[in-house]
Write a protein that holds these residues in place. Structure first.
Motif, PDB file in Angstrom:
ATOM      1  N   ILE A 407       0.844  -1.201   0.000  1.00 25.24           N
ATOM      2  CA  ILE A 407       0.000   0.000   0.000  1.00 25.24           C
ATOM      3  C   ILE A 407       0.874   1.243   0.000  1.00 25.24           C
ATOM      4  N   VAL A 408       1.898   1.237   0.848  1.00 21.67           N
ATOM      5  CA  VAL A 408       2.818   2.380   0.926  1.00 21.67           C
ATOM      6  C   VAL A 408       3.549   2.567  -0.402  1.00 21.67           C
ATOM      7  N   LEU A 409       4.060   1.490  -0.986  1.00 24.69           N
ATOM      8  CA  LEU A 409       4.767   1.568  -2.269  1.00 24.69           C
ATOM      9  C   LEU A 409       3.853   2.107  -3.373  1.00 24.69           C
ATOM     10  N   ILE A 515      -4.789   7.087  17.614  1.00 26.18           N
ATOM     11  CA  ILE A 515      -5.415   7.924  16.575  1.00 26.18           C
ATOM     12  C   ILE A 515      -4.826   9.325  16.609  1.00 26.18           C
ATOM     13  N   LEU A 516      -4.686   9.889  17.815  1.00 24.78           N
ATOM     14  CA  LEU A 516      -4.075  11.220  17.954  1.00 24.78           C
ATOM     15  C   LEU A 516      -2.650  11.232  17.413  1.00 24.78           C
ATOM     16  N   THR A 517      -1.913  10.163  17.683  1.00 26.70           N
ATOM     17  CA  THR A 517      -0.529  10.082  17.223  1.00 26.70           C
ATOM     18  C   THR A 517      -0.463  10.072  15.703  1.00 26.70           C
ATOM     19  N   GLY A 518      -1.406   9.355  15.079  1.00 29.06           N
ATOM     20  CA  GLY A 518      -1.448   9.343  13.617  1.00 29.06           C
ATOM     21  C   GLY A 518      -1.597  10.746  13.063  1.00 29.06           C
ATOM     22  N   PHE A 519      -2.555  11.510  13.601  1.00 26.88           N
ATOM     23  CA  PHE A 519      -2.735  12.898  13.168  1.00 26.88           C
ATOM     24  C   PHE A 519      -1.521  13.749  13.552  1.00 26.88           C
ATOM     25  N   GLY A 520      -0.994  13.514  14.763  1.00 25.34           N
ATOM     26  CA  GLY A 520       0.119  14.318  15.261  1.00 25.34           C
ATOM     27  C   GLY A 520       1.360  14.206  14.407  1.00 25.34           C
ATOM     28  N   ILE A 521       1.658  13.002  13.925  1.00 23.44           N
ATOM     29  CA  ILE A 521       2.851  12.812  13.078  1.00 23.44           C
ATOM     30  C   ILE A 521       2.733  13.653  11.823  1.00 23.44           C
ATOM     31  N   GLN A 522       1.583  13.569  11.171  1.00 24.51           N
ATOM     32  CA  GLN A 522       1.385  14.311   9.930  1.00 24.51           C
ATOM     33  C   GLN A 522       1.354  15.820  10.187  1.00 24.51           C
ATOM     34  N   ASN A 523       0.600  16.249  11.198  1.00 29.72           N
ATOM     35  CA  ASN A 523       0.505  17.682  11.508  1.00 29.72           C
ATOM     36  C   ASN A 523       1.854  18.282  11.873  1.00 29.72           C
ATOM     37  N   SER A 524       2.632  17.545  12.661  1.00 29.15           N
ATOM     38  CA  SER A 524       3.904  18.068  13.161  1.00 29.15           C
ATOM     39  C   SER A 524       4.942  18.202  12.064  1.00 29.15           C
ATOM     40  N   ILE A 525       4.979  17.232  11.149  1.00 32.47           N
ATOM     41  CA  ILE A 525       5.939  17.322  10.042  1.00 32.47           C
ATOM     42  C   ILE A 525       5.580  18.494   9.141  1.00 32.47           C
ATOM     43  N   GLY A 526       4.284  18.684   8.885  1.00 34.43           N
ATOM     44  CA  GLY A 526       3.856  19.833   8.090  1.00 34.43           C
ATOM     45  C   GLY A 526       4.122  21.150   8.798  1.00 34.43           C
ATOM     46  N   ALA A 527       4.000  21.146  10.132  1.00 33.44           N
ATOM     47  CA  ALA A 527       4.178  22.378  10.909  1.00 33.44           C
ATOM     48  C   ALA A 527       5.609  22.895  10.867  1.00 33.44           C
ATOM     49  N   SER A 528       6.588  22.012  10.643  1.00 30.02           N
ATOM     50  CA  SER A 528       7.984  22.465  10.600  1.00 30.02           C
ATOM     51  C   SER A 528       8.172  23.500   9.499  1.00 30.02           C
ATOM     52  N   GLY A 529       7.549  23.268   8.338  1.00 30.23           N
ATOM     53  CA  GLY A 529       7.653  24.233   7.248  1.00 30.23           C
ATOM     54  C   GLY A 529       6.775  25.451   7.469  1.00 30.23           C
ATOM     55  N   THR A 530       5.554  25.200   7.920  1.00 33.23           N
ATOM     56  CA  THR A 530       4.612  26.308   8.137  1.00 33.23           C
ATOM     57  C   THR A 530       5.162  27.304   9.154  1.00 33.23           C
ATOM     58  N   SER A 726       3.128  14.648   2.805  1.00 33.46           N
ATOM     59  CA  SER A 726       2.204  13.817   2.019  1.00 33.46           C
ATOM     60  C   SER A 726       2.721  12.399   1.863  1.00 33.46           C
ATOM     61  N   SER A 727       4.056  12.230   1.876  1.00 34.54           N
ATOM     62  CA  SER A 727       4.617  10.885   1.723  1.00 34.54           C
ATOM     63  C   SER A 727       4.288  10.001   2.926  1.00 34.54           C
ATOM     64  N   LEU A 728       3.969  10.637   4.073  1.00 29.82           N
ATOM     65  CA  LEU A 728       3.622   9.860   5.263  1.00 29.82           C
ATOM     66  C   LEU A 728       2.122   9.639   5.411  1.00 29.82           C
ATOM     67  N   LYS A 729       1.330  10.245   4.533  1.00 27.56           N
ATOM     68  CA  LYS A 729      -0.123  10.110   4.632  1.00 27.56           C
ATOM     69  C   LYS A 729      -0.592   8.655   4.606  1.00 27.56           C
ATOM     70  N   PRO A 730      -0.044   7.828   3.693  1.00 31.24           N
ATOM     71  CA  PRO A 730      -0.498   6.429   3.689  1.00 31.24           C
ATOM     72  C   PRO A 730      -0.304   5.744   5.036  1.00 31.24           C
ATOM     73  N   ILE A 731       0.880   5.952   5.630  1.00 36.49           N
ATOM     74  CA  ILE A 731       1.168   5.337   6.924  1.00 36.49           C
ATOM     75  C   ILE A 731       0.212   5.863   7.992  1.00 36.49           C
ATOM     76  N   VAL A 732      -0.001   7.183   7.987  1.00 36.83           N
ATOM     77  CA  VAL A 732      -0.866   7.804   8.990  1.00 36.83           C
ATOM     78  C   VAL A 732      -2.299   7.296   8.872  1.00 36.83           C
ATOM     79  N   LEU A 733      -2.816   7.218   7.650  1.00 41.92           N
ATOM     80  CA  LEU A 733      -4.180   6.728   7.441  1.00 41.92           C
ATOM     81  C   LEU A 733      -4.322   5.281   7.896  1.00 41.92           C
ATOM     82  N   ILE A 734      -3.294   4.489   7.622  1.00 46.16           N
ATOM     83  CA  ILE A 734      -3.310   3.089   8.063  1.00 46.16           C
ATOM     84  C   ILE A 734      -3.326   3.023   9.587  1.00 46.16           C
ATOM     85  N   PHE A 735      -2.503   3.866  10.241  1.00 44.22           N
ATOM     86  CA  PHE A 735      -2.468   3.916  11.708  1.00 44.22           C
ATOM     87  C   PHE A 735      -3.847   4.233  12.269  1.00 44.22           C
TER      88      PHE A 735
END
Length: 860
Positions: A407-409, A515-530, A726-735
């Motif tokens: 799925i990730v690939l 569930i929070l961790t799944g969102f947190g990983i994605q939000n936090s990586i995006g927040a570094s740039g924002t 976005s590259s981590l979205k598949p992993i996060v959604l699966i989590f």
């Protein structure tokens, strides 16, 4: 079939739900653990298999004067080396006049083979194969004409497009590297017949080692081996640059030297004529003009013939290190998230098996009274637990290993088409099996052994209920007296059965946290740039000047742009910083020219949240660098720039920063530290919103008319970080999906245990006249309270778990600030409430069909 075995099958048949629940919980835990653990290695293995099949070179060398047969022979003297050359240069062209990496196509070359996505390779001098992005981003089609700019200096400017391809040299479809033409960024690559390129020599030497192809390109073993090969090649080419330079100067320098001798003779004769009083002004001017031309010609010849080499490995190719970091981040997440997930699953399974055996006390006592040995009784529960553990583990390991990595690939679409290589992770599967058996078989053996220690008569009697005790709420009389009877019973039951309470809270909290961790990983990586480009950097472009004092020329071009707002000048250089036996490379050293610097870069103390001012004889470091060097305000560091200037200096403060390494100092400190005055060579530019076309146009104008080396936009850096997210979205959604399923199964299972343990109690209140809804609420009210408590605990655990994973997943250049969006909290809360409601409805239907007489019959 023996009575004990028949009884075991009957137990499974009567409680299919519980048996299936145990299998599901184990399966989910193993699936997540093995699947996520397999995702990182599968990404690396798949790319390694792809680039190996396409014979990506291990080392690439770029020469300013080109390579000859002697260079190929010299490279191939290194053991196992296979070398070949290719014509390569950066040009501009196409509809948008973008920068292009242009290669000469030769059928004889085996390395860096293209992956043809559509069409075919060129077959004659009039054909071209383009980068796949030319099709997807620039709307080129097969049969179109592609025209290069005149500056490309090709035999022909226009070529027919016969194919689109991906290249193992450019694995990331978004990244093509930097350029000294166009807008400073390569937008695509292209291949034409090499004879079409007006280059006397090939400019790129590709070297591949047979011995390295068996090593995975992302392993330390491969990287160390490549470094050794680079050192070996550099040693062989040590004197080659000077030899090549002298060879190219050759007759050309002889001609210039001969002309210089003639000019010197003419100057001598002119001096003699001067001494005799002759008027030689016009002759003198002519000779001076000739001398200037000759000097310029000599200088140009020396520049053109000076040979320098640029060495790079696969790690230096565009997108390669980003891909490796992406798989590293997944591996870092896999070291924490699935383990936590699996521990929750194992804990609930342990509890379920324990409760099941405790409920079978009567059967155990009966078989013991009939003369069966302890082992004969115990082994059936052992087999029950073993069957559930094995089935769950095998299903989880196979499904997880075969599905999640694929799925990730499949969703890694920003990279070149990968040849999937998903290996079964035996080590993690066996580790998961061990944990599963501990949670099932070990639980069964511990509890059975404890039960068998009692006599048959004691076992055949129901276990004595716990004696009632006052709970804390009962001691608060005004509150307790105002509670209804049902509420009092619910609160008493909550604290009476503490193990059940804690297990439910742990189950709900674990699901919420995951569930929070799944969102947190994605939000936090995006927040570094924002946060970097909204809170800290308040500029949109960095303009690098060709020479010092070229500011006016650049500003003239900028002022003609409608998007230009303002700019500030700085001196920017790079260097290495040392402290406590550690060092950080590629540190950007910024020295502001004007006092308005704070409008463009906001320096804020990480501890005091106060704006930092640049002090004399002190510097300000960014947080990631300070952490790496283990320094704080008041400590001293050592600095070396690229031209070996520097010394020791005190750190005045550590400023917040999320992307890159920066050091800030004022002009007085710069002068004291580097023994020279800082010279303006960079502009930080504030621009209004631009389109891609406007960015490219402005960068082109600055490069051609503004005395600028290149322009980089913060938009591109933000896009890179967005791509990382976005590259981590598949992993996060699966989590999130798996966490939700686990939470539901856990809640359902614990509620079932609760009902089965209290079946006599529930039957009693039903006989006393309670309605079905009231009987359901008798149980569900406790679930609601425990769900709320679990959600609240889950918020805290989720933040802690996210923070730990982000720390593990951070890169040498990036800090991921802990950020969990409100949506994350809402989704986690709503899902837990929804699961509680679904379980409540299922429980309600089950309680409506209670056999009250059967449940209330005496066991004695």
């Amino acid at each position: 079939m023996k009575p004990l075995t028949r009884n075991m099958y009957r137990d499974i048949g009567k409680s299919k739900g519980r048996f299936i629940a145990i299998i599901l919980i184990i399966m989910l835990g193993v699936l997540t653990f093995v699947g996520v653990k397999a995702a990182g290695p599968s990404l690396n293995d798949s790319l390694d298999k792809t680039v190996t099949a396409k014979k990506l070179s291990d080392i690439q060398v770029i020469s300013t004067t080109g390579f000859t047969k002697k260079d190929i022979d010299l490279a191939q003297k290194t053991k196992g080396a296979k070398a070949e050359t290719v014509k390569y240069k950066q040009v501009t062209g196409g509809k948008s006049h973008v920068a292009i990496s242009l290669y000469g196509y030769k059928k004889a070359n085996n390395q860096n083979q293209l992956i043809v996505r559509s069409g075919r390779l060129p077959k004659n001098n009039s054909e071209i194969i383009l980068d796949q992005v030319a099709k997807t981003k620039y709307n080129y089609k097969l049969g179109d004409k592609f025209t290069f700019d005149k500056s490309a200096d090709l035999k022909s400017r226009t070529y027919k497009v016969v194919g689109f391809a991906s290249s193992p040299q450019y694995i990331d479809n978004e990244s093509r590297g930097s350029s000294n033409v166009g807008d400073g960024t390569v937008r695509m690559f292209a291949y034409i017949y090499d004879k079409q390129m007006n280059l006397p020599f090939a400019t790129e030497l590709n070297v591949r080692f047979k011995s390295l192809q068996a090593k995975n390109t992302f392993t330390n073993s491969y990287k160390d081996a490549v470094d050794d090969k680079v050192d070996s090649l550099k040693a062989r080419f040590k004197n080659r640059a000077s030899t090549r330079t002298k060879s190219l100067l050759g007759d050309n320098l002889s001609v210039i030297n001969s002309q210089q001798e003639q000019l010197d003779q003419a100057k001598s004769q002119l001096q003699q004529a001067k001494s005799l009083g002759s008027d030689v002004t016009s002759q003198e001017q002519t000779l001076n003009a000739q001398q200037a031309k000759l000097t310029a010609a000599k200088k140009k010849l020396q520049e053109q013939t000076k040979t320098t080499y640029t060495w790079q490995t696969r790690e230096d190719l565009p997108g390669f290190s980003d891909y490796g970091e992406s798989s590293d981040r997944i591996a870092a997440i896999a070291n924490v998230f699935p383990v936590f997930f699996f521990l929750i699953a194992a804990l609930i399974t342990f509890t379920t098996i324990t409760r099941m055996i405790e409920e079978a006390r009567g059967q155990i006592g009966t078989f013991k009274a009939l003369g069966y040995t302890k082992w004969e009784i115990a082994k059936n529960y052992f087999y029950y637990a073993l069957a559930a553990g094995l089935i769950g583990t095998i299903m989880g390991a196979v499904i997880g290993n075969e599905s999640l990595p694929r799925i990730v690939l499949a969703l890694y679409k920003q990279y070149i088409p990968l040849t999937w290589d998903v290996k079964f992770q035996w080590v993690y599967a066996l580790l998961a099996l061990a944990f599963s058996l501990i949670a099932t078989v070990a639980a069964a053996m511990i509890v059975v052994r404890q039960e068998l220690s009692e006599g048959p008569a004691d076992l055949m009697r129901p276990k004595a209920p716990k004696s009632a005790k006052k709970i804390l709420l009962e001691r608060i009389k005004p509150l307790w007296n105002h509670l209804s009877f049902n509420r009092k019973v619910s609160y008493r039951n909550l604290f009476r059965f503490k193990s059940r309470m804690f297990m439910t809270i742990i189950g709900i909290a674990g699901g919420t946290a995951l569930i929070l961790t799944g969102f947190g990983i994605q939000n936090s990586i995006g927040a570094s740039g924002t946060r970097q480009y909204n809170e800290i950097f308040n500029y949109q472009a960095v303009v690098r000047l060709t020479k010092n004092n070229q500011t006016k020329k650049a500003l003239k071009v900028l002022n003609d742009s409608k998007q230009y707002r303002s700019s500030t000048a700085i001196s920017a250089t790079t260097g290495k910083v040392f402290a406590n036996g550690k060092n950080v490379d590629d540190v950007n050293i910024y020295t502001p020219e004007n006092k308005d610097f704070s409008k463009y870069i906001h320096l804020e103390n990480t501890k005091k949240n106060k704006t930092i001012k640049l002090k004399d004889n002190e510097v300000v470091l960014t947080k990631k660098m300070a952490n790496t060097l283990n320094v704080k305000a008041g400590d001293s560091i050592k600095i070396n720039t690229t031209n070996n200037k520097g010394g020791k200096i005190k750190v005045s403060a550590v400023t917040q920063n999320f992307v890159g390494h920066f050091m800030y100092l004022n002009k007085e400190t710069y002068n004291q530290l580097f023994k020279t005055q800082p010279k303006v060579n960079t502009l930080l530019v504030n621009l209004s919103t631009q389109t891609n076309k406007q960015r490219n146009s402005l960068a082109n104008k600055l490069l051609n008319h503004g005395g600028v080396v290149g322009t980089s936009y913060t938009y591109d850096q933000q896009s890179t970080i967005a791509k990382m997210t976005s590259s981590l979205k598949p992993i996060v959604l699966i989590f999130i999906l798996l966490s939700g399923v686990l939470s539901f199964v856990v809640l359902y299972n614990l509620t079932n245990i609760n009902v089965s343990e209290r079946i006599r109690e529930l039957s009693t209140i039903k006989v006393l006249g309670f309605y079905n809804n009231e009987v359901t609420m008798y149980i569900v009210r406790e679930n609601i309270i425990l769900t709320i408590m679990g959600i609240i605990v889950g918020y805290g655990v989720g933040n802690l778990l996210t923070a730990y994973i982000l720390n593990q997943a951070s890169t040498p250049l990036v800090i991921f600030p802990l950020t969990i969006s409100v949506i994350g909290y809402i989704v986690a809360t709503v899902l837990m409430i929804l699961f509680t409601m679904i379980v409540m409805l299922i429980t309600h239907q089950k309680l409506k069909g209670i056999d009250m007489i059967g449940a209330l019959k005496s066991n004695e």
